[in-house]
Structures are given as structure tokens and as C-alpha cells.
Scaffold this active site. Structure first.
Site, PDB file in Angstrom:
ATOM      1  CE  LYS A  92      -4.422  -1.956   1.667  1.00  0.00           C
ATOM      2  NZ  LYS A  92      -3.840  -3.454   1.826  1.00  0.00           N
TER       3      LYS A  92
HETATM    4  C1  LIG Z   1      -4.589  -4.477   0.988  1.00  0.00           C
HETATM    5  C2  LIG Z   1      -3.845  -5.717   1.092  1.00  0.00           C
HETATM    6  C3  LIG Z   1      -4.255  -6.741   0.159  1.00  0.00           C
HETATM    7  C4  LIG Z   1      -5.630  -6.563  -0.770  1.00  0.00           C
HETATM    8  O1  LIG Z   1      -5.333  -5.720  -1.781  1.00  0.00           O
HETATM    9  P1  LIG Z   1      -6.612  -5.106  -2.513  1.00  0.00           P
HETATM   10  O2  LIG Z   1      -6.144  -3.992  -3.356  1.00  0.00           O
HETATM   11  O3  LIG Z   1      -7.507  -4.353  -1.323  1.00  0.00           O
HETATM   12  O4  LIG Z   1      -7.322  -6.293  -3.273  1.00  0.00           O
HETATM   13  C5  LIG Z   1      -3.484  -7.901   0.125  1.00  0.00           C
HETATM   14  N1  LIG Z   1      -2.441  -8.052   1.003  1.00  0.00           N
HETATM   15  C6  LIG Z   1      -2.237  -7.200   1.761  1.00  0.00           C
HETATM   16  C7  LIG Z   1      -0.784  -7.386   2.661  1.00  0.00           C
HETATM   17  C8  LIG Z   1      -2.773  -5.738   1.761  1.00  0.00           C
HETATM   18  O5  LIG Z   1      -2.347  -4.853   2.922  1.00  0.00           O
END
Ligand SMILES: *Cc1c(COP(=O)(O)O)cnc(C)c1O
Length: 466
Positions: free
Chosen positions: A112
């Protein structure tokens, strides 16, 4: 470039207004009116670019008019300078034709950071230009909150309030949020669950009269277009390193809100030769049921070992539906109008989705085995989310000849409890820059689950600061 709503009613917006707006006024999500497309020759010319140079090439067509090329280069440079690997998104080979794309070298050890570092820089730049100061408010069950705080901590024109459910986020995740010592960062531990936090944020967006004059709320959740846009870059980056555009490349993506994998879909639409995108889910498998059997029945949330994928309704799926329905906003609005009955996709729409997407569900016990197997075969430590992506790729990949890239969405040290279940004797050290996480001082306000108390606290903090 103009951006339009997936429900077809809200006014179209510029890039800058799209970034500074959350949901469209008709309840839809913003998407580009037309997607930029790269020819094979243009993609070939991107081979060898470093991450920042490539990000500039991919993002530039979207921002047209709102940022000069120099401004965009500077924003991108500031966004990725805190990553701890010079490749930004390094590829690690884990099998004959299988790679893991490590997206966890950013400040909070999860993918993220790719989107939220850029979003913070974009906010700050656009707001300075407008002479405006805004309030970012968000709810988190873990990863998003810390990435948003790291993205905004140095932004002069932002105060950020992040709500997390008191005593219900992991200790690493809580400390990553509460130990940030910046005057514009406010953590609220709400005495409730994640839904209570989300409802509190929704209610605050609906009535912002509690804010001091001239302030408004801005969203950082994954419906923000800039987050998706930032994520398109690493699909190109990985594929170019594995031979694109002369080589087809496939991806497996641990999926929750459908933001990350939707960026992969866009990369494909923009010309990147991707044959297969694998939606990897945990026990919260609504997307897997949707693709495999057109079943959209919501089921109660299960708390899994991969908590960042514990999601019941994937908001970004709407952006895919908009495309699958021929970019007909009215059709999407109708499809989603009655949330009390499960949605049903037509066979032709489903067939089109299946040309690109496959899906697979991996439960907790298999996740643990996969972490153990990967470590015993190659001493590579997978976090539980990544393990799901790796296993899904092995179960449903269509081609053994084409490279398969599994997105690694988090560093294993971020989820030590799950990793310890697989490897009880193994140490899982935090990266060097976070070694002192347990000694750092925490700052957090515990508040009851009451809107007026949260608003009073926010108003007081905002008046004290200005
Ligand atoms: C947010 C997140 C996901 C999922 O990603 P999306 O874009 O919501 O599908 C998967 N793994 C981790 C570690 C995350 O922080």
C-alpha cells in the site's frame, strides 16, 4: 484527461479534482474517460527504465494538464525515495518459471506504500497550488492506516485522523501508526470493531459541519483513483524485466478490495501482454465464487491469517463491471441498485471476465503449509497473503512456459503470528529501520464509539493546530 463515474450520472472531473474527491456524487467510482494505450514499440522502448522513470511514462498520460512534466517527476521522486531497496520492486525467482515481486520495501512493509506515498505527495502539491488545507479521515483494520499516515506525515496542507478498532489490530500494525511523531497525525482507537470505525468515517463525510471553517474531508481509501494508477506501474516494471512486450507474462494477486488486481487489468488494457490474472482469495471468497460460479451471495466475515484480505464487498469490482458492461453507467447503477438481492452477471459478461481472470481460494491451513514448504525448499519466508498468491498460481496457472509473477503484498515480519504457526522455531526479524519499533513512544486517543465524542476531539485538535 477527464474522469467519469461508473454510475454515469455525476459530472466528469479533471485529474486533480478526481484525486481530491472520494466517491462520485452518484455513488459511483471515478475512472478515466478513455484509457491511454501504448503500442508494442512504445512498451519495448520502456525496457531498462528505472522505477521512477517508468512511473513517469505510465502516469503522465493520466495527469495531462494538471501537472507539468517537471512537477510530476518531482512528485514521483519524493514518493519512492523512502523505499529500502534500490530496485523499489525487486523480483525474486522462486521456481523454474515463477517469480515473487517484492512490494514490501516501503516505509510500512506492505504494497500500500506504493499508492499512498504517491497520494500524499499529490495531495500536498495540489493543495499548495490551491492554497487549501484539508483533513484526511480514514478507518483501518491494519495496513491502510499506517501507509496513509506515512504518506501524509510530512504534508504541510493535511491533518490526518485514522480510526482503528481498539485492541483489535496487531501490535506491529498499531505501533506502526501510533509511534509516528508528527503534529498533523492523530490516531484514534475506537471502542468498537472495524465496521464501527467505517460507519463513523461514513457519517463524518456525510455531515462535515463539525469541522472548523474552510476545512473539508478527503478520502484515502482504495476508491481513490490515484491509488489504482500508482499500482499499474509495477505490473509494467515486472513484465518488462521478464521479456515483455515479446513475452506474455501472468500475475497472481492476493486480493481483498480488488484494487491491486484491477491495476493489473488496466495494465493489460493499456497494452501490456498479460494472458492471465489470478484472483487469489482466503476463506472470504466472494470474488472466487463470483468468477467460478457466478455466486455473489454475501457470507459472514471470517477472521483469517491474512487479515488484509478479510473483506466481504470488494468496492473496486465496480470499476471492472463498468468495463464489462461496455462502460454503460446506467447498466452498472441498475445492477447495483438493490443490494438486498445478490447480483447476477449475464453469461456473456462472465465469459469476458474469464478470458482474463481466474480465481482460487486458499484456506488458513493450506496457507501455513505453503509458508512451511517455501521455507524448507528455498529458505524464502512468505507472508500469509503472499503465500495465498503463490499457491493460487500453482493451482490454476494456464501455462507453465510463460513467466508467472506472484505479487508479494507484505513483509513476513508484519504478520509474525501467522508465520510462527508455520515455522515455530524460526526467528522473523523486523527490517533494520524498524528494529526499535517496540521501544518507540506511542501516541493514541482512546474514544468511545460515539460520533459526537470523535467529532469534538477532531475539532479540538484542528483548532489547536491552526
Ligand atoms: C490491502 C492488502 C491486500 C489486498 O489488496 P486489495 O487491493 O484490497 O485487493 C493484500 N495483501 C495485503 C498485505 C494488503 O495490505
Amino acid at each position: 484527461m477527464k474522469f467519469v463515474s461508473t454510475r454515469g450520472e455525476a459530472p466528469s472531473l479533471s485529474f486533480a479534482d478526481t484525486v481530491l474527491t472520494g466517491l462520485a456524487s452518484d455513488g459511483g467510482l471515478y475512472v478515466p474517460e478513455t484509457l491511454p494505450k501504448f503500442t508494442r514499440e512504445e512498451i519495448a522502448s520502456m525496457a531498462g527504465l528505472d522505477y521512477e522513470q517508468l512511473a513517469f511514462r505510465i502516469i503522465q498520460p493520466f495527469v495531462g494538464g494538471d501537472l507539468s512534466d517537471d512537477e510530476l517527476r518531482e512528485i514521483i521522486g519524493r514518493s519512492y525515495k523512502h523505499f529500502r531497496h534500490r530496485a523499489i520492486a525487486p523480483l525474486v525467482q522462486t521456481d523454474t518459471n515463477e517469480w515473487v515481486l517484492e512490494l514490501f520495501h516501503g516505509p510500512t512493509l506492505a504494497f500500500k506504500d506504493f499508492a499512498l506515498q504517491l497520494l500524499g505527495q499529490l495531495f500536498d502539491h495540489l493543495l499548495k497550488k490551491r492554497g487549501e488545507r484539508v483533513v484526511v479521515m480514514g478507518a483501518t483494520s491494519g495496513d491502510t492506516g499506517s501507509a496513509a499516515i506515512e504518506g501524509c506525515r510530512q504534508c504541510e496542507n493535511i491533518d490526518i485522523f485514522i480510526l482503528h478498532p481498539h485492541n483489535r489490530v496487531s501490535e506491529v500494525q498499531r505501533r506502526q501508526m501510533t509511534t509516528v511523531q508528527s503534529g498533523n497525525v492523530f490516531n484514534i482507537a475506537l471502542e468498537g470493531n472495524f465496521d464501527d470505525c467505517q460507519n463513523m468515517v461514513k457519517a463524518s463525510f456525510a455531515d462535515q459541519s463539525f469541522l472548523p471553517d474552510g476545512r473539508r474531508l478527503v478520502a484515502v481509501n482504495s476508491i481513490n483513483w490515484a491509488r489504482i494508477m500508482a499500482q499499474i506501474v509495477y505490473y509494467f516494471y515486472a513484465a518488462l524485466r521478464l521479456g515483455a512486450p515479446n513475452q506474455m507474462v501472468n500475475f497472481s494477486v492476493p486480493t481483498g478490495n480488488f484494487g491491486d488486481i484491477f491495476a493489473g487489468y488496466l495494465a493489460r488494457q493499456m497494452g501490456l501482454p498479460i494472458d492471465q490474472l489470478i484472483i487469489a482469495t482466503n476463506a472470504n471468497d466472494i470474488l472466487h465464487r463470483c468468477i467460478s460460479s457466478n455466486d455473489h451471495t454475501p457470507k459472514p466475515l471470517v477472521h483469517s491469517l491474512s487479515p488484509s484480505m478479510d473483506i466481504m464487498v470488494s468496492s473496486n469490482f465496480e470499476r471492472l463491471l463498468f468495463d464489462l458492461y461496455g462502460r454503460d453507467g446506467a447498466a452498472v447503477a441498475e445492477l447495483l441498485a438493490d443490494r438486498s438481492v445478490p447480483m447476477h452477471l449475464s453469461e456473456s459478461v462472465l465469459a469476458r471476465a474469464r478470458e482474463v481472470f481466474s480465481s482460487c481460494r486458499i484456506d488458513d491451513s493450506r496457507t501455513i503449509e505453503v509458508i512451511r514448504e517455501a521455507f524448507s525448499s528455498s529458505e524464502y519466508l512468505l507472508d500469509p497473503h503472499t503465500a495465498i498468491g503463490v499457491e493460487a498460481a500453482r493451482q490454476v496457472r494456464r501455462s507453465d512456459e510463460q513467466p508467472m509473477v506472484c505479487l508479494s503484498t507484505a513483509h513476513p515480519a508484519k504478520f509474525p503470528d501467522a508465520v510462527a504457526q508455520a515455522l515455530p522455531k524460526q526467528e522473523i526479524p523486523l527490517p533494520a529501520h524498524m528494529q526499535d519499533l517496540w521501544q518507540r513512544e506511542e501516541r493514541c486517543k482512546i474514544l468511545p464509539n460515539e460520533l459526537s465524542q470523535v467529532h469534538d476531539y477532531m475539532a479540538t485538535m484542528l483548532s489547536a493546530g491552526s
